[in-house]
Design a protein around this motif. Structure first.
Motif, mmCIF file in Angstrom:
data_model
loop_
_atom_site.group_PDB
_atom_site.id
_atom_site.type_symbol
_atom_site.label_atom_id
_atom_site.label_comp_id
_atom_site.label_asym_id
_atom_site.label_seq_id
_atom_site.Cartn_x
_atom_site.Cartn_y
_atom_site.Cartn_z
ATOM 1 N N LYS A 1 5.021 10.021 -9.752
ATOM 2 C CA LYS A 1 3.607 10.353 -9.567
ATOM 3 C C LYS A 1 2.930 10.776 -10.869
ATOM 4 N N GLY A 2 3.717 11.153 -11.881
ATOM 5 C CA GLY A 2 3.131 11.508 -13.174
ATOM 6 C C GLY A 2 2.376 10.348 -13.802
ATOM 7 N N PRO A 3 3.074 9.251 -14.130
ATOM 8 C CA PRO A 3 2.385 8.107 -14.736
ATOM 9 C C PRO A 3 1.693 7.198 -13.727
ATOM 10 N N MET A 4 2.023 7.340 -12.426
ATOM 11 C CA MET A 4 1.474 6.449 -11.389
ATOM 12 C C MET A 4 0.928 7.278 -10.226
ATOM 13 N N PRO A 5 -0.104 8.076 -10.455
ATOM 14 C CA PRO A 5 -0.608 8.982 -9.409
ATOM 15 C C PRO A 5 -1.204 8.263 -8.207
ATOM 16 N N TRP A 6 -1.510 6.994 -8.348
ATOM 17 C CA TRP A 6 -2.094 6.220 -7.247
ATOM 18 C C TRP A 6 -1.050 5.739 -6.236
ATOM 19 N N THR A 7 0.216 5.871 -6.567
ATOM 20 C CA THR A 7 1.280 5.328 -5.721
ATOM 21 C C THR A 7 1.503 6.196 -4.481
ATOM 22 N N SER A 8 1.482 5.564 -3.314
ATOM 23 C CA SER A 8 1.755 6.246 -2.041
ATOM 24 C C SER A 8 3.213 6.019 -1.686
ATOM 25 N N ILE A 9 3.981 7.095 -1.598
ATOM 26 C CA ILE A 9 5.431 7.002 -1.447
ATOM 27 C C ILE A 9 5.891 7.553 -0.107
ATOM 28 N N MET A 10 6.799 6.807 0.523
ATOM 29 C CA MET A 10 7.403 7.218 1.789
ATOM 30 C C MET A 10 8.921 7.204 1.643
ATOM 31 N N PRO A 11 9.548 8.367 1.393
ATOM 32 C CA PRO A 11 11.007 8.395 1.330
ATOM 33 C C PRO A 11 11.623 8.335 2.723
ATOM 34 N N THR A 12 12.715 7.631 2.839
ATOM 35 C CA THR A 12 13.494 7.602 4.076
ATOM 36 C C THR A 12 14.947 7.827 3.698
ATOM 37 N N GLY A 13 15.566 8.823 4.303
ATOM 38 C CA GLY A 13 16.919 9.210 3.939
ATOM 39 C C GLY A 13 16.900 10.478 3.108
ATOM 40 N N GLY A 14 17.473 11.524 3.644
ATOM 41 C CA GLY A 14 17.496 12.784 2.910
ATOM 42 C C GLY A 14 16.364 13.732 3.248
ATOM 43 N N GLU B 1 0.822 -1.204 0.000
ATOM 44 C CA GLU B 1 0.000 0.000 0.000
ATOM 45 C C GLU B 1 0.859 1.259 0.000
ATOM 46 N N ILE B 2 1.978 1.224 0.729
ATOM 47 C CA ILE B 2 2.884 2.365 0.822
ATOM 48 C C ILE B 2 4.280 1.897 0.408
ATOM 49 N N ILE B 3 4.864 2.608 -0.545
ATOM 50 C CA ILE B 3 6.175 2.238 -1.071
ATOM 51 C C ILE B 3 7.254 3.086 -0.406
ATOM 52 N N LYS B 4 8.250 2.409 0.144
ATOM 53 C CA LYS B 4 9.383 3.122 0.726
ATOM 54 C C LYS B 4 10.409 3.407 -0.378
ATOM 55 N N ILE B 5 10.819 4.648 -0.517
ATOM 56 C CA ILE B 5 11.898 4.998 -1.427
ATOM 57 C C ILE B 5 13.163 5.103 -0.595
ATOM 58 N N PHE B 6 14.105 4.209 -0.876
ATOM 59 C CA PHE B 6 15.309 4.155 -0.040
ATOM 60 C C PHE B 6 16.530 3.802 -0.892
ATOM 61 N N PRO B 7 17.641 4.498 -0.653
ATOM 62 C CA PRO B 7 17.742 5.728 0.154
ATOM 63 C C PRO B 7 17.154 6.913 -0.609
ATOM 64 N N GLY B 8 16.267 7.634 0.025
ATOM 65 C CA GLY B 8 15.447 8.638 -0.638
ATOM 66 C C GLY B 8 16.212 9.646 -1.475
ATOM 67 N N GLN B 9 17.232 10.252 -0.905
ATOM 68 C CA GLN B 9 17.962 11.276 -1.638
ATOM 69 C C GLN B 9 18.790 10.681 -2.763
ATOM 70 N N GLN B 10 19.447 9.554 -2.487
ATOM 71 C CA GLN B 10 20.321 8.946 -3.484
ATOM 72 C C GLN B 10 19.537 8.366 -4.662
ATOM 73 N N VAL B 11 18.334 7.895 -4.412
ATOM 74 C CA VAL B 11 17.508 7.354 -5.492
ATOM 75 C C VAL B 11 17.121 8.450 -6.476
ATOM 76 N N GLY B 12 16.986 9.669 -6.002
ATOM 77 C CA GLY B 12 16.609 10.750 -6.905
ATOM 78 C C GLY B 12 15.909 11.900 -6.223
ATOM 79 N N GLY B 13 15.699 11.771 -4.911
ATOM 80 C CA GLY B 13 15.099 12.861 -4.152
ATOM 81 C C GLY B 13 13.668 13.165 -4.541
ATOM 82 N N ALA B 14 13.254 14.374 -4.219
ATOM 83 C CA ALA B 14 11.869 14.777 -4.463
ATOM 84 C C ALA B 14 11.527 14.775 -5.945
ATOM 85 N N GLU B 15 12.502 15.045 -6.795
ATOM 86 C CA GLU B 15 12.254 15.042 -8.239
ATOM 87 C C GLU B 15 11.888 13.653 -8.740
ATOM 88 N N PHE B 16 12.485 12.631 -8.136
ATOM 89 C CA PHE B 16 12.138 11.256 -8.493
ATOM 90 C C PHE B 16 10.689 10.963 -8.127
#
Length: 224
Positions: free
Chosen positions: A155-168, A135-150
């Protein structure tokens, strides 16, 4: 077994917006830090599975929470495999967070109807995790993966995705505004929210104040 359903946990994570992430080998320290975060306005807390006998620390803490502060939703993070996930579920973890995408962990959690948040670093991994029921996808490590821009790009092609970044993620206005304007569902924060120095000094009032400040900033950001 878990006290709260995965739907309740997911909703609470979104409502809180900030998920404290913490581990200490002393159950008393863990309990005091969790309590400080709760007094500061956060209900959901991730205990990280790090260090020898970490599960014994978790067992002691969750027993105490269930008796004194049952409103707290405590889960376990840094879970890499199905057997460890099953161990924490048996001790009452209300959710499982992993730094990786492991389908075996998904099966264990789904069987118990417990929320599972896997760590992903690509759109393909995110899609695979959602097929497995995350239900909730963890983006890890958040900043190294691409940060807020990622996050914004996903969210553009997948607006239903709930994202939780950790790191950064920092507990200041600019950082929180950047991540939440990109479309995150919630964010995970460790030592940037719970400074090591405050923990060493036992400054739980200071931790409470820092958490309350971050909560106030997020409320302000979301109100705009």
């Amino acid at each position: 077994m878990a006290t709260y359903s995965r739907i309740t946990v997911a909703q609470a994570m979104g409502k809180n917006g900030i998920i404290p992430v913490f581990y200490h080998s002393d159950p008393e320290v863990c309990f005091e830090v969790i309590s400080a975060c709760y007094r500061g306005g956060l209900r959901v807390f991730e205990f990280t599975n790090r260090g020898d006998m970490a599960h014994e620390v978790f067992a002691a803490v969750i027993k105490r929470i269930l008796l004194s502060q049952p409103e707290i939703i405590l889960g376990a993070g840094s879970i890499l495999d199905a057997s460890t996930a099953a161990l924490y579920l048996q001790m009452g973890a209300n959710f499982i967070v992993s730094p990786i995408l492991n389908p075996e962990v998904a099966r264990v959690c789904n069987r118990r109807k417990v929320l599972w948040s896997p760590g992903c670093g690509s759109v393909s991994e995110i899609s695979a995790a959602e097929e497995l029921g995350a239900e909730i996808i963890k983006i890890f490590p958040g900043q190294q993966v691409g940060g807020a821009e990622f996050v914004k790009a996903v969210k553009g092609p997948m607006p239903w995705t709930s994202i939780m970044p950790t790191g950064g993620v920092d507990p200041d206005y600019d950082s929180l505004q950047r991540w939440f304007s990109a479309g995150v569902y919630c964010v995970g924060m460790g030592s940037r929210l719970i400074p090591d120095e405050m923990v060493r000094k036992g400054d739980y009032q200071g931790i409470e104040k820092k958490v309350a400040g971050a909560v106030a900033l997020l409320t302000q950001i979301r109100g705009k």
